[in-house]
Scaffold this active site. Structure first.
Site, PDB file in Angstrom:
ATOM      1  N   TRP A   1       0.798  -1.224   0.000  1.00 19.51           N
ATOM      2  CA  TRP A   1       0.000   0.000   0.000  1.00 19.51           C
ATOM      3  C   TRP A   1       0.832   1.277   0.000  1.00 19.51           C
ATOM      4  O   TRP A   1       0.329   2.334  -0.342  1.00 19.51           O
ATOM      5  CB  TRP A   1      -0.913   0.031   1.239  1.00 19.51           C
ATOM      6  CG  TRP A   1      -0.213  -0.267   2.538  1.00 19.51           C
ATOM      7  CD1 TRP A   1      -0.206  -1.462   3.199  1.00 19.51           C
ATOM      8  CD2 TRP A   1       0.579   0.627   3.326  1.00 19.51           C
ATOM      9  NE1 TRP A   1       0.551  -1.374   4.351  1.00 19.51           N
ATOM     10  CE2 TRP A   1       1.042  -0.098   4.453  1.00 19.51           C
ATOM     11  CE3 TRP A   1       0.948   1.971   3.201  1.00 19.51           C
ATOM     12  CZ2 TRP A   1       1.853   0.467   5.437  1.00 19.51           C
ATOM     13  CZ3 TRP A   1       1.759   2.540   4.182  1.00 19.51           C
ATOM     14  CH2 TRP A   1       2.205   1.798   5.282  1.00 19.51           C
TER      15      TRP A   1
ATOM     16  N   ASP B   1      -2.853  -4.120  -2.519  1.00 14.37           N
ATOM     17  CA  ASP B   1      -3.246  -4.106  -1.114  1.00 14.37           C
ATOM     18  C   ASP B   1      -4.702  -3.656  -1.009  1.00 14.37           C
ATOM     19  O   ASP B   1      -5.187  -2.846  -1.812  1.00 14.37           O
ATOM     20  CB  ASP B   1      -2.342  -3.157  -0.327  1.00 14.37           C
ATOM     21  CG  ASP B   1      -2.553  -3.292   1.176  1.00 14.37           C
ATOM     22  OD1 ASP B   1      -1.866  -4.107   1.794  1.00 14.37           O
ATOM     23  OD2 ASP B   1      -3.431  -2.574   1.707  1.00 14.37           O
ATOM     24  N   SER B   2      -5.378  -4.159  -0.006  1.00  7.46           N
ATOM     25  CA  SER B   2      -6.803  -3.834   0.150  1.00  7.46           C
ATOM     26  C   SER B   2      -7.048  -2.365   0.438  1.00  7.46           C
ATOM     27  O   SER B   2      -8.157  -1.865   0.238  1.00  7.46           O
ATOM     28  CB  SER B   2      -7.413  -4.684   1.275  1.00  7.46           C
ATOM     29  OG  SER B   2      -7.421  -6.052   0.914  1.00  7.46           O
TER      30      SER B   2
ATOM     31  N   SER C   1       6.549  -7.363   4.056  1.00  4.93           N
ATOM     32  CA  SER C   1       7.323  -7.676   5.257  1.00  4.93           C
ATOM     33  C   SER C   1       8.180  -8.916   5.056  1.00  4.93           C
ATOM     34  O   SER C   1       7.869  -9.798   4.243  1.00  4.93           O
ATOM     35  CB  SER C   1       6.394  -7.890   6.444  1.00  4.93           C
ATOM     36  OG  SER C   1       5.693  -9.117   6.314  1.00  4.93           O
TER      37      SER C   1
ATOM     38  N   GLU D   1      11.114  -7.820  -2.371  1.00  2.00           N
ATOM     39  CA  GLU D   1      11.734  -6.719  -1.632  1.00  2.00           C
ATOM     40  C   GLU D   1      11.040  -6.663  -0.285  1.00  2.00           C
ATOM     41  O   GLU D   1       9.830  -6.451  -0.209  1.00  2.00           O
ATOM     42  CB  GLU D   1      11.586  -5.382  -2.349  1.00  2.00           C
ATOM     43  CG  GLU D   1      12.307  -4.266  -1.610  1.00  2.00           C
ATOM     44  CD  GLU D   1      11.931  -2.882  -2.085  1.00  2.00           C
ATOM     45  OE1 GLU D   1      11.504  -2.063  -1.243  1.00  2.00           O
ATOM     46  OE2 GLU D   1      12.045  -2.633  -3.296  1.00  2.00           O
TER      47      GLU D   1
END
Length: 527
Positions: free
Chosen positions: A168, A194-195, A244, A265
């Protein structure tokens, strides 16, 4: 201790659309999804900005079926034709700059300049990739088993359908940076944004379609990582993930089970070393940008600073002064330096890191406070000193506007401290002597090192590879590496005149005798 505040958002009757601007609801129809409704909120004040459907398992299966059919034809399309589409896309990104900026800000809450960095980055990346990819991907000659007699060509074939799982924090850059090289290499892409940020991904798809990309080559399937992300991993021919380290491990393991490649990444705890011969004012200003751009929500931003003892007081004074002068707030104008964090939950994580450090003896030199008066996810740019090693902020990635400041007596001490981490994504060195800084940079265990800059010079040098060492990732973005990873190599070797083995009058023993002599000659000639 105070900050200059600006908030052009929380005005009754205006809301996040800010004088009529907002997200085009028709973008939702570009999603390849028919599942539950996902509501997207403006982080600055929590108001809804739009809804989109999430993908079902059947949607993901359908997306891969469509993408595979389109990819077969796309792989036969001359690369110059693919490149022309990317050139037009780069132009459309610039032409639609304001719409992109609004979309990025409404989904992330970041300030407008940070959003503009995404537009600038993608326009350059697309045009550059279009220019260099034909040479990188063309069939190349290689030395054969025997000179003249063996002729070898190395071809590059697309992987097939690439799965991209995007974050995001940079909803334009970290979509286009991955799909553009995958597409130019002849692949199709199925992507899960991403949501929190599906609309910028859908706007990117819209611009690519307008530029001439066949419709089924890039399909967007919104939804959660546990469902849609897993379904993509189980069907793709290659996975690109940004996020992450913990999630990266899970994705790499699942890709390993399928024996497909992946590139990732991941996290960072990026250090900056300010050498004794640095330009202090320039270094302090650079540190502000390196630590607090995009509200610190950047994998390559600086979270640790090591300053030479002899200049520490002067640097700290300048750094604190420039940090306190930052304008904190929301809105879609150009008047703020630091925007909102992505969510109240993420703000709570940043606050917890700072509070933990303070409880363990750290001192707050600037910031250190949540700002609910500005919105539910605002946190002041924060500088900490005397941070003990056992504090969370010392070693864990904060991913927010907080930095730990420390001093050193000897350069070797600073280099050791910078390398004392499980991460290895980006680092920064400041000195009036580039030669001096290069010598230090070559001892740092990170994929990129920026000299007299925090990260922009390294990230923006898109002809060079970018990625992480250690637990900061696998694979590379940018450069030839960032294109070739989306391909399979095929070696085609043609043998002429005589075989490699006994033939005619040469039985096995005579062949071995001749070959020993021949190999000695080839080795002496360094073939």
């Amino acid at each position: 201790m105070s900050y200059s505040d600006h908030n052009g958002v929380n005005v009754p009757g205006i809301g996040p659309q800010c004088h009529g601007r907002g997200i085009d609801p028709s973008l939702a129809f570009l999603a390849h999804a028919h599942g539950e409704t996902l509501e997207v909120h403006y982080p600055v004040d929590g108001t809804p900005v739009g809804t989109v459907r999430t993908a079902t398992q059947a949607d993901v299966e359908s997306a891969f079926k469509l993408a595979r059919a389109a990819q077969h034809e796309w792989a036969q399309t001359p690369i110059r034709d693919r490149a022309r589409i990317l050139v037009r896309f780069a132009q459309y990104v610039l032409d639609n700059c304001d719409e992109l900026l609004d979309s990025i800000q409404l989904e992330t809450g970041k300030n407008r300049l940070s959003a503009f960095e995404e537009v600038m980055d993608v326009a350059r990346l697309a045009a550059h990739t279009a220019a260099v990819a034909p040479s990188i991907l063309k069939t190349k000659r290689a030395a054969g088993a025997f000179p003249i007699l063996t002729q070898v060509r190395v071809e590059r074939a697309p992987k097939g359908v690439v799965g991209v799982i995007a974050p995001w924090n940079y909803p334009l850059t970290l979509v286009a940076t991955d799909i553009v090289p995958a597409l130019i290499a002849g692949n199709a892409v199925v992507m899960k944004p991403d949501s929190a940020t599906p609309f910028t991904a859908l706007l990117t798809r819209k611009l690519l379609l307008q530029a001439g990309l066949p419709e089924d080559l890039f399909l967007v399937t919104p939804g959660s990582g546990r469902t849609v992300g897993t379904w993509i991993i189980d069907r793709a021919d290659f996975i690109m993930f940004t996020g992450s380290t913990a999630t990266g491990r899970l994705i790499a393991a699942r890709c390993g089970e399928r024996l497909i490649g992946c590139s990732a990444e991941l996290g960072g705890k990026n250090p900056m070393i300010v050498l004794a011969d640095a330009d202090i004012e320039r270094a302090a200003a650079g540190a502000v940008k390196a630590c607090f751009s995009n509200t610190g929500q950047l994998c390559i931003s600086i979270e640790r600073i090591y300053v030479a003892q002899e200049i520490a007081d002067e640097f700290t004074r300048a750094f604190v002064e420039k940090t306190r002068a930052l304008t904190l707030g929301g809105g879609l104008d150009w008047n703020t330096d630091v925007g909102s964090l992505i969510s109240p939950e993420h703000m709570a994580r940043v606050k917890a890191h700072v509070d933990d450090a303070v409880a363990k003896g750290a001192r707050v030199l600037a910031g250190g406070r949540a700002r609910p008066d500005l919105g539910p996810a605002f946190y002041e740019p924060t500088i900490l000193s005397d941070v003990p090693d056992e504090a969370d902020v010392a070693r864990a990635e904060t991913f927010g506007p907080a930095v730990a400041l420390d001093t050193y007596d000897h350069e070797a001490e600073a280099i050791a401290a910078a390398n004392d981490t499980t991460y290895g994504l980006n680092s920064s060195v400041w000195s009036r002597s580039v030669a001096h800084a290069r010598a230090v940079a070559s001892r740092l265990e990170t994929g990129t090192v920026a000299i007299n800059d925090g990260y922009t010079a390294a990230w923006g040098s898109i002809a060079a590879p970018m990625g992480g060492w250690k637990e900061s990732g696998i694979g590379r973005r940018h450069g030839a590496d960032g294109i070739l990873k989306y391909t399979e190599s095929r070696t085609v070797a043609a043998q002429h005149l005589i075989p490699i083995g006994p033939f005619g009058p040469l039985d096995a023993e005579k062949f071995a005798h001749v070959m020993r002599r021949g190999i000695r000659v080839l080795n002496a000639l360094k073939f």
